[in-house]
Design an enzyme around this catalytic site. Structure first.
Site, mmCIF file in Angstrom:
data_model
loop_
_atom_site.group_PDB
_atom_site.id
_atom_site.type_symbol
_atom_site.label_atom_id
_atom_site.label_comp_id
_atom_site.label_asym_id
_atom_site.label_seq_id
_atom_site.Cartn_x
_atom_site.Cartn_y
_atom_site.Cartn_z
ATOM 1 N N ASP A 202 4.388 -1.818 -12.265
ATOM 2 C CA ASP A 202 4.343 -2.253 -10.891
ATOM 3 C C ASP A 202 5.794 -2.539 -10.494
ATOM 4 O O ASP A 202 6.659 -2.727 -11.353
ATOM 5 C CB ASP A 202 3.480 -3.516 -10.789
ATOM 6 C CG ASP A 202 3.505 -4.122 -9.409
ATOM 7 O OD1 ASP A 202 3.318 -3.375 -8.429
ATOM 8 O OD2 ASP A 202 3.739 -5.338 -9.310
ATOM 9 N N ASP A 204 7.005 -4.607 -7.159
ATOM 10 C CA ASP A 204 7.234 -5.917 -6.542
ATOM 11 C C ASP A 204 6.715 -7.042 -7.428
ATOM 12 O O ASP A 204 5.572 -6.999 -7.896
ATOM 13 C CB ASP A 204 6.557 -5.976 -5.173
ATOM 14 C CG ASP A 204 7.163 -4.990 -4.178
ATOM 15 O OD1 ASP A 204 7.086 -5.241 -2.977
ATOM 16 O OD2 ASP A 204 7.723 -3.964 -4.613
ATOM 17 N N ARG A 247 -0.700 -5.634 7.248
ATOM 18 C CA ARG A 247 0.693 -6.049 7.084
ATOM 19 C C ARG A 247 1.667 -5.028 7.651
ATOM 20 O O ARG A 247 2.654 -5.382 8.303
ATOM 21 C CB ARG A 247 0.976 -6.309 5.600
ATOM 22 C CG ARG A 247 0.284 -7.548 5.064
ATOM 23 C CD ARG A 247 0.507 -7.738 3.577
ATOM 24 N NE ARG A 247 -0.197 -6.737 2.789
ATOM 25 C CZ ARG A 247 -0.074 -6.593 1.475
ATOM 26 N NH1 ARG A 247 0.728 -7.391 0.794
ATOM 27 N NH2 ARG A 247 -0.746 -5.667 0.832
ATOM 28 N N ASP A 359 1.687 -7.571 -12.234
ATOM 29 C CA ASP A 359 1.446 -8.999 -12.017
ATOM 30 C C ASP A 359 0.279 -9.308 -11.093
ATOM 31 O O ASP A 359 -0.203 -10.437 -11.068
ATOM 32 C CB ASP A 359 2.698 -9.637 -11.402
ATOM 33 C CG ASP A 359 2.878 -9.250 -9.939
ATOM 34 O OD1 ASP A 359 2.821 -10.134 -9.069
ATOM 35 O OD2 ASP A 359 3.069 -8.051 -9.661
ATOM 36 N N ASN A 362 -4.164 -5.882 -8.004
ATOM 37 C CA ASN A 362 -4.232 -4.423 -7.874
ATOM 38 C C ASN A 362 -3.618 -3.704 -9.074
ATOM 39 O O ASN A 362 -3.641 -2.478 -9.151
ATOM 40 C CB ASN A 362 -3.564 -3.965 -6.571
ATOM 41 C CG ASN A 362 -2.078 -4.256 -6.530
ATOM 42 O OD1 ASN A 362 -1.612 -5.219 -7.125
ATOM 43 N ND2 ASN A 362 -1.327 -3.426 -5.830
#
Length: 415
Positions: A202, A204, A247, A359, A362
């Site tokens: 991942d 971010d 978003r 983290d 998803n």
């Protein structure tokens, strides 16, 4: 008719302890070689220049007394302690029969490790019927006069046996991780564990210590609104695609130049540089599978030589402004798991040889799909559902779960 006499043999366990020095093992072997002793097993550990050497030999019974006598004289000459223990045939065969048992590797990591932490871990090991065959320190020696920044300690237990209840054992280890500031990896010790080839990250809050969409939102003046939606999505409270659409819509009108400024100042996660350097040197294929944006993923790709980047692309109008829409399919949790399997297929890598690190909620599908799934400084729901987690040190903690020792890495692998 001439009769032949069968020469009786016996097993002897030789234990040597004391100050280590060059040539000690050679001196012992020269005596054993003179009497043609068979080496059934051998192992040595060194702690603070003090060795513990064990040698299990099989030899003619008629010569065993002389061998022990010569070894005793040599030990006195070398200034070490030596002991002998006879091993009966049945006892030896019982030990040999244990070779077919399952083997596991339990790795524990922390900024430092105490007797209290190791006691808790070894109690779990014993409670589930596993035997510790060996203990190996993977990290370098820690200085007490010049403590380094970002120090870490890692030891690896080689275990034999079958856990009485593996899910329960896993749960107990994760509870210790949450309460004792240590991280765990509990893996089957098979060929796949030593032959990982593809690692998917991942982006971010994993490779970088921020959520890029939050950074964009702050520049657009909608930071609080977007952050609230992000946090709900990462906790798994709302569907990722729905939250993503909401978003992105709030970013409408933001100038694309803002993205370059954010990329130039991305906060790279502790240990990421070291981890990427080692993975590239060792030939791993590396992928970013992110619910973030391709612009930032491609920036990291150029920085680290990453092989694959799959993320979300923001639509930009002819005036260089974000339209509030995205292009193509959203990379959500389900898509991440699909991409991991697809890349593994393209690279001809068995799924058991893959690693996934993330983290958020998803990331759970790819963490569950990979041969080794690691929750990194993750949300509570992710940690609860992952088999491995890293919360106490940086991203290079992944190297220890792969079995790397600091001493393997040389100067380029140092902090």
């Amino acid at each position: 008719m001439e009769s032949t006499q069968t020469i009786k043999k016996e097993q002897i366990l030789v234990r040597i302890t004391g100050q280590d020095r060059p040539g000690l093992t050679a001196s012992v072997m020269s005596i054993l070689a003179k009497y043609n002793a068979q080496i059934l097993d051998i192992g040595q550990a060194d702690i603070h220049s003090t060795l513990s050497l064990g040698i299990l030999i099989r030899m003619d019974e008629m010569h065993s007394g002389q061998v022990m006598k010569e070894l005793l004289f040599k030990a006195t000459e070398l200034g070490v302690n030596i002991g002998f223990a006879p091993i009966a045939d049945d006892e030896y065969e019982k030990w040999v029969g244990q070779q077919g048992k399952n083997r596991y590797i339990l790795t524990i990591i922390g900024r430092s490790l105490s007797a209290v932490q190791i006691e808790a871990v070894t109690k779990v090991i014993a409670a589930h019927g596993l035997n510790i065959d060996s203990i190996l320190r993977l990290t370098g020696r820690m200085s007490i006069k010049n403590p380094e920044r970002n120090v870490r300690a890692c030891i690896e237990f080689s275990l034999r046996g079958t856990p009485q209840d593996r899910p329960a054992m896993q749960a107990e280890l994760m509870r210790l991780s949450a309460t004792m500031e240590i991280d765990f990896s509990f893996q089957r010790d098979d060929m796949f564990r030593r032959m990982r080839r593809l690692i998917c990250f991942d982006m971010d809050s994993t490779l970088i210590q921020t959520e890029c969409i939050d950074e964009l939102a702050m520049r657009a003046g909608v930071g609080d609104q977007v952050k609230a939606i992000t946090e709900r999505a990462m906790r798994g409270e709302i569907d990722f695609k729905e939250s993503f659409t909401q978003r992105v819509a709030l970013l409408k009108g933001l100038d694309v130049s803002v993205m370059q400024d954010i990329a130039d100042h991305l906060p790279i996660t502790e240990g990421a540089d070291r981890l990427m350097s080692v993975l590239k040197r060792c030939g791993y294929k590396i992928a970013i599978l992110s619910g973030g944006f391709t612009f930032f993923g491609e920036y990291l790709q150029r920085r680290y030589g990453i092989d694959y980047v799959y993320a979300n692309e923001l639509e930009i109008d002819e005036d260089g402004k974000l339209t509030g829409r995205y292009v193509g399919e959203v990379v959500d949790g389900h898509r991440k798991a699909e991409l991991l399997k697809l890349i593994a297929q393209v690279e001809k890598v068995n799924l058991a040889q893959t690693i996934a690190v993330g983290d958020g909620a998803n990331d759970l599908p790819m963490i569950s799909e990979a041969g080794l799934g690691i929750a990194f400084h993750a949300k509570p729901r992710v940690v609860a559902n992952a088999k491995q987690s890293i919360n106490t040190i940086g991203l290079d903690g992944v190297l220890y779960f792969l079995g790397f020792k600091d001493s393997y890495l040389g100067e380029q692998g140092k902090l």
